[in-house]
Design an enzyme around this catalytic site. Sequence first.
Site, PDB file in Angstrom:
ATOM      1  N   PHE A   1       0.832  -1.196   0.000  1.00 54.78           N
ATOM      2  CA  PHE A   1       0.000   0.000   0.000  1.00 54.78           C
ATOM      3  C   PHE A   1       0.871   1.252   0.000  1.00 54.78           C
ATOM      4  CE2 PHE A   1      -1.787   3.385   2.592  1.00 54.78           C
ATOM      5  CZ  PHE A   1      -2.869   3.727   1.801  1.00 54.78           C
TER       6      PHE A   1
ATOM      7  N   PHE B   1       1.023   4.161  -2.713  1.00 52.08           N
ATOM      8  CA  PHE B   1       0.724   5.531  -2.353  1.00 52.08           C
ATOM      9  C   PHE B   1       1.836   6.473  -2.822  1.00 52.08           C
ATOM     10  CE2 PHE B   1       0.791   8.966   0.848  1.00 52.08           C
ATOM     11  CZ  PHE B   1      -0.417   9.539   0.505  1.00 52.08           C
TER      12      PHE B   1
ATOM     13  N   HIS C   1      46.239  37.300  14.146  1.00 47.52           N
ATOM     14  CA  HIS C   1      46.049  37.187  12.699  1.00 47.52           C
ATOM     15  C   HIS C   1      45.375  38.445  12.147  1.00 47.52           C
ATOM     16  CE1 HIS C   1      45.218  34.827   8.971  1.00 47.52           C
ATOM     17  NE2 HIS C   1      44.235  35.696   8.887  1.00 47.52           N
ATOM     18  N   GLU C   2      44.246  38.800  12.751  1.00 48.06           N
ATOM     19  CA  GLU C   2      43.513  39.969  12.251  1.00 48.06           C
ATOM     20  C   GLU C   2      44.317  41.248  12.487  1.00 48.06           C
ATOM     21  OE1 GLU C   2      41.114  39.444  10.325  1.00 48.06           O
ATOM     22  OE2 GLU C   2      40.800  37.342  10.857  1.00 48.06           O
TER      23      GLU C   2
ATOM     24  N   HIS D   1      46.671  41.732   9.636  1.00 45.59           N
ATOM     25  CA  HIS D   1      46.037  42.343   8.461  1.00 45.59           C
ATOM     26  C   HIS D   1      45.892  43.845   8.667  1.00 45.59           C
ATOM     27  CE1 HIS D   1      44.976  38.668   6.484  1.00 45.59           C
ATOM     28  NE2 HIS D   1      44.069  38.278   7.346  1.00 45.59           N
TER      29      HIS D   1
ATOM     30  N   ASP E   1      43.046  33.093   2.806  1.00 45.92           N
ATOM     31  CA  ASP E   1      43.864  34.247   2.421  1.00 45.92           C
ATOM     32  C   ASP E   1      44.827  33.853   1.306  1.00 45.92           C
ATOM     33  OD1 ASP E   1      42.656  35.611   4.440  1.00 45.92           O
ATOM     34  OD2 ASP E   1      44.382  35.583   5.803  1.00 45.92           O
TER      35      ASP E   1
END
Length: 640
Positions: free
Chosen positions: A157, A161, A458-459, A462, A534
Site C-alpha cells: 500500500f 501511495f 592574525h587579524e 592584516h 587568504d
Amino acid sequence: MQTVSPKNQKKKSSSNHQKGNSPRKGWGLMPKGSSFLSNLATTILIFLLLMSLYSLAESFTKPDTTIPLSTVAADVAEGKIQSITVKGDSLNLSYSDGSEKTSRKDPSAGIPETLATYGVTPEELAKVAITIEGQSGFEFWFLSLAPILIPVFFLAFLFWFLSRQVRGAGMQAFSFGQSKARVIDPADMSQRVTFKDVAGAREAKEELLEIVDFLKSPKKFLDIGARIPKGIILMGAPGTGKTLLARAVAGEAGVPFFSISGSEFVEMFVGVGASRVRDLFQLAKKAAPAIIFVDEIDAVGRTRGAGMGGGNDEREQTLNQILVEMDGFEPNEKVVVMAATNRPDVLDPALLRPGRFDRRVTIDLPDRRDREDILKVHAAKKPLGPDVALSVIAERTPGFSGAELYSLMNEGAILAARENRKEITQYDLIRSIEKVMLGPERKSHLLSKREKELTAYHEAGHALVSSILEHADPVHKISIISRGRAAGYTLKLPFDDRKMQSKKQFLDDIAATLGGYVAEELVLGDVTTGPSNDLQVITALARDMVSRYGMSDKLGPIAFGERQLGNEPYSEKVASEIDAEVSRIIDEAKARATDVVMKYRVVLDAIAKELVEKETVEREAFEKILVLNGIIPKKKEEEI
Ligand code: ADP
Ligand code: ZN
Ligand code: MG
C-alpha cells in the site's frame, strides 16, 4: 580569518533575494495527498471502533463457558459428557443435559492421552464420542499467513501511495512540454514592475526604452520599415537587476511577459526542453506584442562541444530550438526575446550572431548614488527612524549589488522587528551590512583562549599592514567574532568606487592579506590552517596580475589567457615563467609584510590585546591605538 573589502568580495548569487517571478503552481498534489491521508486515517479509526464494539458485544451476549481440562476429565469420568469435538486445540463439549462448554488442550498431545493423564480410564473414554475436525483450510492459512501478509499488504500500500505521488510529479514534468512557462499578465497590477522600481541602471534603461516604444506601438515602426532587434541580452553580475529590468520592460510596455530559466532545462528529459521552447514561442506569438525572457541563458547557451566528457544533449537541443525559433521570426513579428546572463564569456557565439541576440545591454554594479537610490526604493514601504542616513549606508557598501542592498534593507527590518521596534534605525542597517557581506555572526562558536589569541594576532596583522602600506585600504573594523566561514575578519574601506585598480594597490593588498599569516608565524613560531583562504585569494590575484593584467616586468604586457588541456595558447616554458613570477610577487609581498610586523611589533601587540579584550574594534578605537604609537591614520579623500 579573512580580509574583506567590499570591492573584491566574491559574489555568490545571493540566496535571500526575491526570485523575480515564480508563482510556483502545480503543487496541486499536496492538498490531494493530504486529504487522502486524512480519509485513510478516518477509515482506520472507524474500523478499530467497530472491532472493539464487536468484541464488547460478543462478551456480553455469550457467557463465558470455558472450563479447565481437569473439570473436563472429571466430567468425562462421571459420564456427564456425551461428545467432544476437537478443532485444532479447542474442545467443544456437549453435555448429556444439553449444555455446551468449551475448553482447550495442549497442542502437542491428543485428546485421549490428555484425558488419560488426568486419570480418565479407557472405558470411561469409550463412552464419549470424539470427533476430530480439521481446521477449515481458510482458517488455517489465514492464521499462519496473517503475520506475514499484513506487513506485506501494508508495504504494498505504501509503495502504491508513494508511486502515485511520483507519478504526479512525472506528469508535471511531461506537461512542461506544453509550456508551463510563467506568464505575467499586464493586467495583473500586483505583479507589475516598471522602470520606477529599478533604481540606477540609467544607461540600460535608456537602451531599453526603444524596445518599450516598439512594443507599445509596433505599427509605427513597422510601417516605416524599421527593423527592431529580436534579441536583447542583458549582461551583468548576479543581483544587478537583470530579471527585474526585463520585467520592467514588459511592465512599461504593458505586454505579457513569458519567462523561462535556462537552468530548468538542464535537469529535464531529452527533448522536453526543445518542445517547451517551441510551445513558449507559439504562445508568445499568439499573445503578441509580447516579451519572451530566457533567464540564465548561459545554462543552455554555453559554447557547444566545449568542456570534458561530451556535451549535454538536452542543453544543445534546447539551444538549437531557441535559435531556430528566433531565425523563423517573420520580419513583422511583434515578439521581443530578452535573455540574461552573468557569464557572457561562456556564451555560444551562435547566440550573438546578427539577427539573434545582437543587442547587448550591460548592467554594472551600482555606484554610490545608484546604491542610495536602490536603498530608497526598498525603504519605501519600511518605517525608517529619524537617524537613518541612507547615503552613509550607500557609502559603506561599495561592490554591493542591487540584490544585496535589497537584502540589507530586509535584514535591517528583521533586526528591528526582533527587538520589537516599530522603526528601523541606522544601527540596524549598519549591522546588516556585515551580515549580508559575511553571513550571520556565529556567537555559539566559542574560541578557546589560545584560538582567540591566535585569531586576534592574525587579524591584527592584516589591520597593521593595511595601515602602514601606502596603497592599501584603510581599516574600518576588526573583529574576532566568527561569521560565516571566517573565524575573524578585518573590514577595509576602499577610498572610493574604484573601477580600476593599480599594480601598487594589488601589491599592497597582497602584503596586507599576508599580514595575518606573517603575524601568526612571528608570534607563535608556527602556522595554522587559518590563513588558507587568504592564501588562495592572493595566489589567484598574483596569477591574474601576471597572466591577465600584464603587471609583471619580466613577462611584459601580455594577456596569456588560460591554459587548459587541448588549449595551450603559450608554451610550457612560459607557463613555468608565469609560475615563477607568481612566486616572486608573493615572496616579495611576504617580505614587506614581515618587515612591517617586526618593526611595529608593539603596535601589533596592542591591537591584538584590544581585540582579545573587546572582540570587535571599530575604526575610531583602532585609530586611537595607531595615534598613540605615532602612526598617522589614513583618511578617505573626502575626509581630508
Ligand atoms: P539578476 O537577475 O541580475 O540576478 P534580479 O533582477 O533577480 O537580479 O535582482 C534581485 C532583486 O534585487 C530584485 O528583485 C530587486 O529587489 C533587487 N534589485 C536588483 N537591482 C535593483 C535595482 N537596480 N533597483 C532596485 N532593486 C534592485
Ligand atoms: Zn586572514
Ligand atoms: Mg536573475
